[in-house]
Write an enzyme that holds these catalytic residues in place. Structure first.
Site, short mmCIF file in Angstrom:
data_model
loop_
_atom_site.label_atom_id
_atom_site.label_comp_id
_atom_site.label_asym_id
_atom_site.label_seq_id
_atom_site.Cartn_x
_atom_site.Cartn_y
_atom_site.Cartn_z
N LYS A 273 0.68 -1.26 0.04
CA LYS A 273 0.06 0.02 0.00
C LYS A 273 0.80 1.34 -0.21
O LYS A 273 0.48 2.47 -0.54
CB LYS A 273 -1.00 0.02 1.13
CG LYS A 273 -0.17 0.07 2.64
CD LYS A 273 -1.29 -0.30 3.63
CE LYS A 273 -0.66 -0.32 5.00
NZ LYS A 273 -1.42 -1.01 5.83
N ARG A 274 2.06 1.14 0.43
CA ARG A 274 3.10 2.13 0.34
C ARG A 274 3.17 2.86 -1.02
O ARG A 274 3.60 4.07 -1.13
CB ARG A 274 4.25 2.12 0.77
CG ARG A 274 4.15 1.67 2.25
CD ARG A 274 5.60 2.19 3.12
NE ARG A 274 5.23 2.41 4.45
CZ ARG A 274 5.88 3.35 5.08
NH1 ARG A 274 7.00 3.67 4.73
NH2 ARG A 274 5.45 3.61 6.23
#
Ligand code: GLU
Length: 498
Positions: A254-255
């Site tokens: 998700k980064r």
């Protein structure tokens, strides 16, 4: 040939993940192709991190994608219940068997002992792990300590010598030294099973023939194989799918990329296109065609043709495919119908209504005021952030710190967002007005809009994260070196109330 039964076993500890959809798709296609069943099991033994809300979202996301299950919550088959929290009795029965055979043992080591053991192992550059301290406790002492009600866990006895040999359908024979395998906890001190134990017991009792899951679980197989052998159960076929990757080959996270299925729904992708795109991850149609339906995939699916070369989840490719669906598969009437369902679905309208109602005197103002809640990207430039007190770097810093603060909130609702951001503003020694300015712009595209706290809660973490990240990019971006520095500064902020 015995019946094919496959499963996915998500833990309801967060937003529905793309990886879950990918693994569900392959499990379902394999089961369908072989005339078998596809089962959904909820692995909610971690009572602190599991939530009913997360479970609901996972089930809704799978249904939205058309990946519904033959047995599972809401579809009772013969082997339920399908939620591990409702199967506690079953695990107690099996742990008794293991204890009696001496394959599992009570361990009374407390946190302090385990922590100092770990420190000592690190110091000596040894593999950290349990040292077998309680393995040889005399039976009499164990019963006495149990009778006294001493806190304990139950662990699996793992050989210290030799190696575990198992087969992965895609990789062939795999060998792992037992000395590399820690003696896992099977039953925690709260009496609940751990993932390893419940997973094996359930896969066996639910008659799962093929365990098809992500590559990250390969290192758990020795523990599982040992459990199957100790319980005299036949091991299932193991098949570990390659991990999804970002275009730069790093693990999909998700980064860098939004990973929640909700995000893709909110961005207006068609479920058919998303499922089709996931079907291209490590697999391909025999004729090489990239656009295909779920039914077509189910009809020609074959595990052997999965390639291990690290499938890339590329948003541009997904956009291209989704565009083809919109143009080739929907006529004007169907486009209009589906667009209306997406834009005006009652749940979304219900959530945004309280935000808008107080601020308008005519319906015709609603679109102008609330459009950012429906939009994908906002297309901002550095000039949108000009402020008489905050330089672009200061804005980026606020946005990046806010993102980290929001990521730490267990359930993103308006009050939680407000409390957390106000604490952060104080810790950063900004006046709340100045602090909120870049957030308003990043989230809504304007310096003033509807409540920014409410907007964040409505957009959800993935859309919020994407907007904050886009804003940081518009402000000139943050290099890896700067990011490290910011991380340190964030950690060193004065302690904030939890
Ligand atoms: N509960 C595990 C997960 O969250 C399941 C892993 C498996 O399929 O064995 O992914």
């Amino acid at each position: 040939m015995s019946l094919v039964r496959t499963r996915i076993a998500p833990s309801p500890t967060g937003d529905p993940h793309l990886g879950t959809a990918y693994v569900a798709l392959f499990n379902r296609c394999f089961a369908r192709r072989r005339g078998g069943s596809f089962i959904l099991r909820i692995e909610d033994t971690d009572r602190e991190r599991s939530s009913g809300q997360s479970e609901r979202k996972i089930l809704d996301a799978l249904r939205w994608l058309g990946l519904d299950w033959d047995e599972g919550p809401g579809r009772e088959g013969g082997q339920g219940p399908y939620r591990q929290s409702e199967r506690t009795e079953i695990y107690s029965e099996q742990i008794r068997v293991l204890l009696e055979k001496g394959d599992a043992f009570h361990c009374f080591c407390d946190e302090n002992r385990l922590a100092s053991l770990r420190r000592e192992q690190m110091r000596q550059k040894l593999q950290p792990g349990y040292d077998g301290h309680c393995l040889g406790l005399p039976a009499g002492e164990v019963s006495k300590r149990l009778a006294r009600g001493e806190s304990h866990v139950i662990r699996l006895r793992v050989p210290r010598e030799g190696e575990c040999v198992f087969t992965d359908l895609l990789r062939g024979e795999i060998r792992i030294q037992w000395s590399q395998v820690d003696m896992p906890v099977l039953i925690k001190s709260d009496g609940l099973p751990t993932y390893h134990f419940a997973n094996v017991v359930d896969d066996h009792l639910m008659e799962i023939s093929h365990v098809i899951r992500g590559e990250e679980w390969i290192s758990s197989v020795p523990k599982h194989a040992l459990l199957y052998d100790a319980l005299d159960w036949e091991r299932p076929v193991f098949c570990h799918l390659p991990l999804l990757r970002n275009p730069d080959k790093s693990k999909l996270s998700k980064r860098r990329n939004p990973v929640s299925i909700d995000y893709y729904q909110a961005m207006g992708y068609l479920p058919e296109a998303l499922v089709n795109y996931l079907g291209n991850m490590g697999w391909s149609m025999p004729d090489g065609e990239e656009k295909f339906s779920l039914e077509q995939m189910e009809a020609s699916f074959d595990l052997e043709r999965i390639s291990l070369g690290g499938p890339i989840f590329d948003r541009e490719k997904l956009d291209w495919l989704n565009g083809r669906y919109l143009r080739e598969d929907l006529d004007d009437a169907e486009f209009a119908r589906q667009f209306a369902v997406w834009a005006f679905h009652p749940e979304l309208i219900e959530t945004i209504t309280p935000l808008l109602r107080q601020r308008v005197s005519r319906f015709s103002q609603v679109a102008g005021l609330g459009a950012y809640l429906l939009q994908g990207e906002l297309d901002l430039g550095v000039e949108d952030f000009s402020h008489n007190k905050l330089a672009p770097e200061a804005c980026s810093r606020i946005l990046q710190f806010s993102l980290w603060a929001l990521e730490g909130i267990p359930e993103l609702n308006r009050d939680a967002v407000e409390t957390r951001l106000q604490q952060l503003a104080q810790a950063m020694e900004h006046k709340i007005r100045d602090f909120l300015f870049p957030l308003f712009v990043a989230i809504s595209g304007r310096p003033v809009s509807l409540s920014v706290y409410e907007s964040i809660a409505t957009l959800g973490l993935d859309l919020t994260r994407a907007r904050l990240r886009d804003a940081v990019t518009a402000l000139g971006g943050i290099s890896n070196k700067q990011l490290k520095k910011l991380e340190r500064e964030y950690r060193d902020l004065p302690r904030q109330r939890a």
